[in-house]
Design a protein around this motif. Structure first.
Motif, PDB file in Angstrom:
ATOM      1  N   MET A   1     -32.680 103.136  10.827  1.00 45.93           N
ATOM      2  CA  MET A   1     -32.802 101.807  11.411  1.00 45.93           C
ATOM      3  C   MET A   1     -33.708 100.978  10.496  1.00 45.93           C
ATOM      4  SD  MET A   1     -34.331 100.496  15.095  1.00 45.93           S
ATOM      5  CE  MET A   1     -34.069 102.052  15.840  1.00 45.93           C
ATOM      6  N   SER A   2     -33.339  99.728  10.323  1.00 44.09           N
ATOM      7  CA  SER A   2     -34.149  98.886   9.450  1.00 44.09           C
ATOM      8  C   SER A   2     -35.429  98.458  10.146  1.00 44.09           C
ATOM      9  CB  SER A   2     -33.355  97.655   9.013  1.00 44.09           C
ATOM     10  OG  SER A   2     -33.290  96.718  10.064  1.00 44.09           O
ATOM     11  N   ASN A   3     -36.424  98.212   9.333  1.00 43.18           N
ATOM     12  CA  ASN A   3     -37.713  97.758   9.846  1.00 43.18           C
ATOM     13  C   ASN A   3     -37.586  96.402  10.527  1.00 43.18           C
ATOM     14  OD1 ASN A   3     -40.228  98.828  10.128  1.00 43.18           O
ATOM     15  ND2 ASN A   3     -41.026  98.008   8.205  1.00 43.18           N
ATOM     16  N   THR A   4     -36.726  95.555   9.986  1.00 42.70           N
ATOM     17  CA  THR A   4     -36.518  94.222  10.560  1.00 42.70           C
ATOM     18  C   THR A   4     -35.953  94.319  11.966  1.00 42.70           C
ATOM     19  OG1 THR A   4     -36.136  93.312   8.353  1.00 42.70           O
ATOM     20  CG2 THR A   4     -35.369  91.998  10.215  1.00 42.70           C
ATOM     21  N   LEU A   5     -34.962  95.169  12.162  1.00 43.62           N
ATOM     22  CA  LEU A   5     -34.362  95.344  13.480  1.00 43.62           C
ATOM     23  C   LEU A   5     -35.387  95.902  14.469  1.00 43.62           C
ATOM     24  CD1 LEU A   5     -31.952  95.192  15.348  1.00 43.62           C
ATOM     25  CD2 LEU A   5     -31.255  97.457  14.525  1.00 43.62           C
ATOM     26  N   ALA A   6     -36.165  96.877  14.029  1.00 40.47           N
ATOM     27  CA  ALA A   6     -37.201  97.445  14.897  1.00 40.47           C
ATOM     28  C   ALA A   6     -38.224  96.377  15.276  1.00 40.47           C
ATOM     29  CB  ALA A   6     -37.885  98.614  14.197  1.00 40.47           C
ATOM     30  N   ASN A   7     -38.602  95.528  14.337  1.00 39.36           N
ATOM     31  CA  ASN A   7     -39.556  94.459  14.623  1.00 39.36           C
ATOM     32  C   ASN A   7     -38.969  93.427  15.584  1.00 39.36           C
ATOM     33  OD1 ASN A   7     -41.671  95.493  13.118  1.00 39.36           O
ATOM     34  ND2 ASN A   7     -41.030  94.446  11.254  1.00 39.36           N
ATOM     35  N   LEU A   8     -37.687  93.127  15.461  1.00 39.63           N
ATOM     36  CA  LEU A   8     -37.033  92.203  16.381  1.00 39.63           C
ATOM     37  C   LEU A   8     -37.011  92.759  17.801  1.00 39.63           C
ATOM     38  CD1 LEU A   8     -34.042  90.855  14.248  1.00 39.63           C
ATOM     39  CD2 LEU A   8     -36.052  89.588  15.041  1.00 39.63           C
ATOM     40  N   VAL A   9     -36.696  94.036  17.913  1.00 38.36           N
ATOM     41  CA  VAL A   9     -36.687  94.678  19.231  1.00 38.36           C
ATOM     42  C   VAL A   9     -38.103  94.688  19.812  1.00 38.36           C
ATOM     43  CG1 VAL A   9     -36.315  96.865  20.444  1.00 38.36           C
ATOM     44  CG2 VAL A   9     -34.628  96.065  18.791  1.00 38.36           C
ATOM     45  N   GLY A  10     -39.087  95.020  18.999  1.00 40.62           N
ATOM     46  CA  GLY A  10     -40.479  95.026  19.452  1.00 40.62           C
ATOM     47  C   GLY A  10     -40.951  93.647  19.871  1.00 40.62           C
ATOM     48  N   THR A  11     -40.560  92.634  19.125  1.00 38.06           N
ATOM     49  CA  THR A  11     -40.926  91.257  19.470  1.00 38.06           C
ATOM     50  C   THR A  11     -40.290  90.845  20.790  1.00 38.06           C
ATOM     51  OG1 THR A  11     -41.176  90.687  17.142  1.00 38.06           O
ATOM     52  CG2 THR A  11     -40.853  88.859  18.686  1.00 38.06           C
ATOM     53  N   ALA A  12     -39.025  91.176  20.965  1.00 38.98           N
ATOM     54  CA  ALA A  12     -38.341  90.855  22.226  1.00 38.98           C
ATOM     55  C   ALA A  12     -39.010  91.565  23.399  1.00 38.98           C
ATOM     56  CB  ALA A  12     -36.865  91.247  22.137  1.00 38.98           C
ATOM     57  N   ALA A  13     -39.382  92.815  23.217  1.00 38.57           N
ATOM     58  CA  ALA A  13     -40.065  93.570  24.273  1.00 38.57           C
ATOM     59  C   ALA A  13     -41.414  92.938  24.606  1.00 38.57           C
ATOM     60  CB  ALA A  13     -40.259  95.023  23.842  1.00 38.57           C
ATOM     61  N   ALA A  14     -42.137  92.521  23.593  1.00 38.00           N
ATOM     62  CA  ALA A  14     -43.444  91.897  23.810  1.00 38.00           C
ATOM     63  C   ALA A  14     -43.304  90.589  24.576  1.00 38.00           C
ATOM     64  CB  ALA A  14     -44.131  91.650  22.466  1.00 38.00           C
ATOM     65  N   ILE A  15     -42.343  89.777  24.183  1.00 33.27           N
ATOM     66  CA  ILE A  15     -42.127  88.503  24.871  1.00 33.27           C
ATOM     67  C   ILE A  15     -41.752  88.740  26.326  1.00 33.27           C
ATOM     68  CG2 ILE A  15     -40.595  86.482  24.985  1.00 33.27           C
ATOM     69  CD1 ILE A  15     -40.590  86.588  21.863  1.00 33.27           C
ATOM     70  N   CYS A  16     -40.891  89.714  26.576  1.00 33.33           N
ATOM     71  CA  CYS A  16     -40.508  90.038  27.962  1.00 33.33           C
ATOM     72  C   CYS A  16     -41.708  90.517  28.769  1.00 33.33           C
ATOM     73  CB  CYS A  16     -39.418  91.101  27.971  1.00 33.33           C
ATOM     74  SG  CYS A  16     -37.817  90.511  27.409  1.00 33.33           S
ATOM     75  N   SER A  17     -42.512  91.385  28.200  1.00 31.64           N
ATOM     76  CA  SER A  17     -43.694  91.905  28.905  1.00 31.64           C
ATOM     77  C   SER A  17     -44.673  90.794  29.253  1.00 31.64           C
ATOM     78  CB  SER A  17     -44.422  92.947  28.056  1.00 31.64           C
ATOM     79  OG  SER A  17     -43.649  94.095  27.913  1.00 31.64           O
ATOM     80  N   ILE A  18     -44.922  89.945  28.289  1.00 29.68           N
ATOM     81  CA  ILE A  18     -45.907  88.884  28.484  1.00 29.68           C
ATOM     82  C   ILE A  18     -45.418  87.859  29.504  1.00 29.68           C
ATOM     83  CG2 ILE A  18     -47.104  86.977  27.340  1.00 29.68           C
ATOM     84  CD1 ILE A  18     -46.924  88.809  24.751  1.00 29.68           C
ATOM     85  N   THR A  19     -44.189  87.429  29.345  1.00 25.65           N
ATOM     86  CA  THR A  19     -43.679  86.364  30.216  1.00 25.65           C
ATOM     87  C   THR A  19     -43.281  86.848  31.605  1.00 25.65           C
ATOM     88  OG1 THR A  19     -41.436  86.577  29.321  1.00 25.65           O
ATOM     89  CG2 THR A  19     -42.883  84.946  28.291  1.00 25.65           C
ATOM     90  N   SER A  20     -43.154  88.138  31.787  1.00 27.93           N
ATOM     91  CA  SER A  20     -42.739  88.634  33.108  1.00 27.93           C
ATOM     92  C   SER A  20     -43.785  88.355  34.189  1.00 27.93           C
ATOM     93  CB  SER A  20     -42.438  90.131  33.050  1.00 27.93           C
ATOM     94  OG  SER A  20     -43.613  90.875  32.799  1.00 27.93           O
ATOM     95  N   PHE A  21     -45.026  88.161  33.780  1.00 27.78           N
ATOM     96  CA  PHE A  21     -46.089  87.905  34.749  1.00 27.78           C
ATOM     97  C   PHE A  21     -46.286  86.412  35.035  1.00 27.78           C
ATOM     98  CE2 PHE A  21     -47.088  92.000  32.869  1.00 27.78           C
ATOM     99  CZ  PHE A  21     -47.219  92.762  34.002  1.00 27.78           C
ATOM    100  N   ALA A  22     -45.781  85.562  34.174  1.00 24.13           N
ATOM    101  CA  ALA A  22     -46.008  84.119  34.304  1.00 24.13           C
ATOM    102  C   ALA A  22     -45.510  83.543  35.637  1.00 24.13           C
ATOM    103  CB  ALA A  22     -45.400  83.371  33.123  1.00 24.13           C
ATOM    104  N   PRO A  23     -44.281  83.830  36.072  1.00 25.39           N
ATOM    105  CA  PRO A  23     -43.833  83.239  37.337  1.00 25.39           C
ATOM    106  C   PRO A  23     -44.717  83.620  38.527  1.00 25.39           C
ATOM    107  CG  PRO A  23     -41.964  84.135  36.142  1.00 25.39           C
ATOM    108  CD  PRO A  23     -43.206  84.584  35.431  1.00 25.39           C
ATOM    109  N   GLN A  24     -45.135  84.872  38.584  1.00 28.83           N
ATOM    110  CA  GLN A  24     -46.001  85.292  39.679  1.00 28.83           C
ATOM    111  C   GLN A  24     -47.357  84.610  39.598  1.00 28.83           C
ATOM    112  OE1 GLN A  24     -45.786  89.576  39.212  1.00 28.83           O
ATOM    113  NE2 GLN A  24     -44.777  89.709  41.202  1.00 28.83           N
TER     114      GLN A  24
END
Length: 89
Positions: free
Chosen positions: A1-24
Protein backbone atom coordinates in the motif's frame (compact mmCIF):
# COMPACT_ATOMS: atom_id res chain seq x y z
CA UNK A 1 0.00 0.00 0.00
CA UNK A 2 1.32 3.43 -0.82
CA UNK A 3 2.16 5.89 1.90
CA UNK A 4 -0.06 8.48 0.24
CA UNK A 5 -3.11 6.22 0.37
CA UNK A 6 -2.43 5.34 4.01
CA UNK A 7 -2.12 9.05 4.85
CA UNK A 8 -5.40 9.81 3.07
CA UNK A 9 -7.19 7.09 5.01
CA UNK A 10 -5.63 8.34 8.27
CA UNK A 11 -6.64 11.91 7.50
CA UNK A 12 -10.21 10.86 6.74
CA UNK A 13 -10.35 8.89 10.00
CA UNK A 14 -9.03 11.86 11.96
CA UNK A 15 -11.56 14.24 10.43
CA UNK A 16 -14.39 11.80 11.20
CA UNK A 17 -13.23 11.34 14.80
CA UNK A 18 -12.87 15.04 15.44
CA UNK A 19 -16.09 16.16 13.80
CA UNK A 20 -18.23 13.37 15.23
CA UNK A 21 -18.40 15.23 18.54
CA UNK A 22 -19.25 18.66 17.10
CA UNK A 23 -23.03 18.17 16.67
CA UNK A 24 -23.43 16.95 20.24
CA UNK A 25 -21.25 19.69 21.67
CA UNK A 26 -23.14 22.39 19.78
CA UNK A 27 -26.54 20.98 20.76
CA UNK A 28 -25.59 20.72 24.44
CA UNK A 29 -24.16 24.24 24.47
CA UNK A 30 -27.21 25.78 22.80
CA UNK A 31 -29.78 23.94 24.90
CA UNK A 32 -27.79 23.85 28.14
CA UNK A 33 -29.00 20.28 28.51
CA UNK A 34 -26.77 17.22 28.63
CA UNK A 35 -29.31 14.79 30.07
CA UNK A 36 -29.09 12.53 27.00
CA UNK A 37 -25.34 12.09 27.41
CA UNK A 38 -24.00 9.10 29.30
CA UNK A 39 -21.41 10.16 31.87
CA UNK A 40 -19.90 6.66 31.93
CA UNK A 41 -19.65 6.43 28.15
CA UNK A 42 -18.03 9.83 27.74
CA UNK A 43 -15.67 9.17 30.65
CA UNK A 44 -14.56 5.99 28.88
CA UNK A 45 -14.29 7.80 25.55
CA UNK A 46 -12.10 10.53 27.06
CA UNK A 47 -9.94 7.88 28.73
CA UNK A 48 -9.54 6.04 25.41
CA UNK A 49 -8.48 9.21 23.59
CA UNK A 50 -5.99 10.01 26.38
CA UNK A 51 -4.48 6.56 26.02
CA UNK A 52 -4.27 6.95 22.22
CA UNK A 53 -2.48 10.28 22.67
CA UNK A 54 -0.01 8.68 25.10
CA UNK A 55 0.51 5.81 22.66
CA UNK A 56 1.08 8.26 19.81
CA UNK A 57 3.66 10.19 21.81
CA UNK A 58 5.42 7.02 22.96
CA UNK A 59 5.65 5.63 19.43
CA UNK A 60 6.25 9.06 17.85
CA UNK A 61 3.22 8.51 15.63
CA UNK A 62 2.38 12.19 15.28
CA UNK A 63 -0.68 11.78 13.04
CA UNK A 64 -2.18 9.45 15.65
CA UNK A 65 -1.21 11.86 18.43
CA UNK A 66 -2.62 14.98 16.79
CA UNK A 67 -5.85 13.37 15.58
CA UNK A 68 -6.58 11.82 18.95
CA UNK A 69 -5.59 14.96 20.84
CA UNK A 70 -8.15 16.93 18.80
CA UNK A 71 -10.81 14.28 19.39
CA UNK A 72 -9.85 14.29 23.09
CA UNK A 73 -10.54 18.01 23.27
CA UNK A 74 -13.94 17.62 21.62
CA UNK A 75 -14.98 14.66 23.80
CA UNK A 76 -13.69 16.45 26.90
CA UNK A 77 -15.82 19.49 26.06
CA UNK A 78 -18.90 17.27 25.93
CA UNK A 79 -17.92 15.66 29.23
CA UNK A 80 -17.35 19.03 30.92
CA UNK A 81 -20.71 20.27 29.68
CA UNK A 82 -22.32 17.09 31.03
CA UNK A 83 -21.01 18.02 34.48
CA UNK A 84 -21.81 21.70 34.09
CA UNK A 85 -25.36 21.28 32.78
CA UNK A 86 -26.28 18.43 35.13
CA UNK A 87 -29.90 17.40 35.40
CA UNK A 88 -31.55 19.46 38.08
CA UNK A 89 -34.55 17.16 38.46
Amino acid sequence: MSNTLANLVGTAAAICSITSFAPQAIKIWKERDASAISLRTYSLTVTCFMLWVIYGVMTEAWPVTVANACALVMASLVLVMKWRFRDTS
